[in-house]
Design a protein around this motif. Structure first.
Motif, PDB file in Angstrom:
ATOM      1  N   TRP A 107      45.113  42.223  44.201  1.00 38.14           N
ATOM      2  CA  TRP A 107      44.551  41.951  42.878  1.00 38.14           C
ATOM      3  C   TRP A 107      45.417  42.553  41.775  1.00 38.14           C
ATOM      4  O   TRP A 107      45.431  42.052  40.644  1.00 38.14           O
ATOM      5  N   ALA A 108      46.143  43.610  42.077  1.00 34.52           N
ATOM      6  CA  ALA A 108      47.020  44.213  41.077  1.00 34.52           C
ATOM      7  C   ALA A 108      48.143  43.279  40.662  1.00 34.52           C
ATOM      8  O   ALA A 108      48.740  43.455  39.589  1.00 34.52           O
ATOM      9  N   ASP A 109      48.423  42.270  41.489  1.00 33.07           N
ATOM     10  CA  ASP A 109      49.476  41.305  41.174  1.00 33.07           C
ATOM     11  C   ASP A 109      48.974  40.139  40.334  1.00 33.07           C
ATOM     12  O   ASP A 109      49.773  39.301  39.905  1.00 33.07           O
ATOM     13  N   ALA A 110      47.663  40.070  40.104  1.00 27.14           N
ATOM     14  CA  ALA A 110      47.100  38.950  39.342  1.00 27.14           C
ATOM     15  C   ALA A 110      47.344  39.157  37.850  1.00 27.14           C
ATOM     16  O   ALA A 110      47.057  40.219  37.296  1.00 27.14           O
ATOM     17  N   SER A 111      47.893  38.137  37.201  1.00 21.78           N
ATOM     18  CA  SER A 111      48.097  38.199  35.760  1.00 21.78           C
ATOM     19  C   SER A 111      46.796  37.857  35.039  1.00 21.78           C
ATOM     20  O   SER A 111      45.848  37.321  35.633  1.00 21.78           O
ATOM     21  N   VAL A 112      46.762  38.154  33.758  1.00 20.43           N
ATOM     22  CA  VAL A 112      45.587  37.795  32.956  1.00 20.43           C
ATOM     23  C   VAL A 112      45.383  36.283  32.982  1.00 20.43           C
ATOM     24  O   VAL A 112      44.250  35.796  33.109  1.00 20.43           O
ATOM     25  N   ASP A 113      46.467  35.524  32.886  1.00 17.30           N
ATOM     26  CA  ASP A 113      46.347  34.061  32.909  1.00 17.30           C
ATOM     27  C   ASP A 113      45.737  33.583  34.223  1.00 17.30           C
ATOM     28  O   ASP A 113      44.932  32.634  34.238  1.00 17.30           O
ATOM     29  N   GLU A 114      46.110  34.216  35.321  1.00 21.29           N
ATOM     30  CA  GLU A 114      45.547  33.823  36.618  1.00 21.29           C
ATOM     31  C   GLU A 114      44.066  34.184  36.707  1.00 21.29           C
ATOM     32  O   GLU A 114      43.269  33.424  37.288  1.00 21.29           O
ATOM     33  N   LEU A 115      43.672  35.303  36.115  1.00 21.40           N
ATOM     34  CA  LEU A 115      42.247  35.648  36.085  1.00 21.40           C
ATOM     35  C   LEU A 115      41.469  34.655  35.242  1.00 21.40           C
ATOM     36  O   LEU A 115      40.344  34.266  35.597  1.00 21.40           O
ATOM     37  N   VAL A 116      42.057  34.224  34.138  1.00 24.89           N
ATOM     38  CA  VAL A 116      41.409  33.206  33.304  1.00 24.89           C
ATOM     39  C   VAL A 116      41.214  31.918  34.094  1.00 24.89           C
ATOM     40  O   VAL A 116      40.122  31.324  34.086  1.00 24.89           O
ATOM     41  N   GLN A 117      42.248  31.481  34.794  1.00 28.91           N
ATOM     42  CA  GLN A 117      42.150  30.255  35.590  1.00 28.91           C
ATOM     43  C   GLN A 117      41.078  30.374  36.667  1.00 28.91           C
ATOM     44  O   GLN A 117      40.321  29.433  36.923  1.00 28.91           O
ATOM     45  N   LEU A 118      41.008  31.550  37.279  1.00 35.07           N
ATOM     46  CA  LEU A 118      40.010  31.772  38.323  1.00 35.07           C
ATOM     47  C   LEU A 118      38.603  31.653  37.757  1.00 35.07           C
ATOM     48  O   LEU A 118      37.727  31.000  38.349  1.00 35.07           O
ATOM     49  N   LEU A 119      38.369  32.253  36.601  1.00 38.01           N
ATOM     50  CA  LEU A 119      37.029  32.216  36.013  1.00 38.01           C
ATOM     51  C   LEU A 119      36.699  30.828  35.475  1.00 38.01           C
ATOM     52  O   LEU A 119      35.535  30.419  35.496  1.00 38.01           O
ATOM     53  N   GLN A 120      37.695  30.108  35.000  1.00 44.61           N
ATOM     54  CA  GLN A 120      37.455  28.732  34.557  1.00 44.61           C
ATOM     55  C   GLN A 120      36.956  27.848  35.692  1.00 44.61           C
ATOM     56  O   GLN A 120      36.151  26.939  35.475  1.00 44.61           O
ATOM     57  N   ALA A 121      37.452  28.130  36.886  1.00 44.45           N
ATOM     58  CA  ALA A 121      37.111  27.290  38.041  1.00 44.45           C
ATOM     59  C   ALA A 121      35.818  27.708  38.730  1.00 44.45           C
ATOM     60  O   ALA A 121      35.374  27.028  39.662  1.00 44.45           O
ATOM     61  N   LEU A 122      35.196  28.791  38.283  1.00 45.11           N
ATOM     62  CA  LEU A 122      33.962  29.251  38.942  1.00 45.11           C
ATOM     63  C   LEU A 122      32.839  28.234  38.771  1.00 45.11           C
ATOM     64  O   LEU A 122      32.660  27.676  37.686  1.00 45.11           O
ATOM     65  N   PRO A 123      32.046  28.018  39.805  1.00 42.72           N
ATOM     66  CA  PRO A 123      30.875  27.151  39.645  1.00 42.72           C
ATOM     67  C   PRO A 123      29.872  27.764  38.664  1.00 42.72           C
ATOM     68  O   PRO A 123      29.789  28.988  38.525  1.00 42.72           O
TER      69      PRO A 123
END
Length: 206
Positions: free
Chosen positions: A29-45
């Motif tokens: 998780w330390a390798d996840a960028s802010v942009d990747e976290l945004v994408q992850l949350l956008q895709a949440l059901p």
């Protein structure tokens, strides 16, 4: 399954959750960028907990990165997710790990600024009052964000009152503040005050 879990009420309980695997095949998780976290949350059901979905990342973000996450979510059209994450953080007290590290002037300023797009003036004022209760000092950017929300909500007199409060507290104005104040003076017919602001701006070296 972990992403759909309800968010626990404290940082310690969040840390105790079984961590979901890092997204996008990342090693941690330390390798996840802010942009990747945004994408992850956008895709949440819908109905899934944003906080539980990125719990391992939240536990290692600093406040500037957390503010960037809130901004990124809002820019991507996920303002509700941004509010969800920050509203989970807000009740955490100064003795809580994340309450102490992530509820500061950076995240509060971002949350106040995001009230402007929805003309959510009451929420913006609540956030400013909450900063006072927590002992989080408001800087120029926080006050400028609050002034902008007042203007977008049509509360021009309130914007002027808040500017007066800002100056009384010794918080300096910047160019954004003055431009917002000019707008408020113009919409309330205060030509003399607007001219004084223009004089101040003309005397600025920048």
């Amino acid at each position: 399954a972990a992403a759909a879990a309800a968010a626990p009420a404290t940082s310690a309980a969040l840390r105790a959750l079984p961590p979901p695997p890092p997204p996008y095949g990342l090693p941690s998780w330390a390798d996840a960028s802010v942009d990747e976290l945004v994408q992850l949350l956008q895709a949440l059901p819908a109905g899934s907990s944003a906080v539980a979905a990125i719990a391992p990342a939240l536990l290692i973000l600093d406040s500037r990165a957390a503010a960037a996450l809130l901004k990124g979510l809002a820019k991507s059209g996920a303002s509700a997710r941004a509010a969800e994450v920050f509203d989970w953080l807000r009740p955490l007290g100064p003795d809580d790990e994340l309450g102490a590290s992530l509820c500061d002037v950076f995240t509060y300023t971002t949350a106040i600024a995001q009230c402007g797009s929805q003309q959510a003036l009451r929420r913006a004022l609540e956030l400013r009052a909450e900063m006072r209760r927590r002992g989080v000092p408001a800087n120029t950017h926080a006050y400028s964000a609050l002034l902008a929300v007042c203007l977008k909500s049509g509360e021009h007199e309130l914007a002027i009152d808040i500017y007066d409060q800002m100056i009384a507290e010794g918080v300096p104005a910047n160019l954004v503040t003055y431009n917002t104040l000019l707008d408020a003076y113009g919409k309330t017919g205060r030509a003399a005050e607007a001219l004084r602001v223009l004089d101040v701006l003309s005397a600025r070296p920048d």
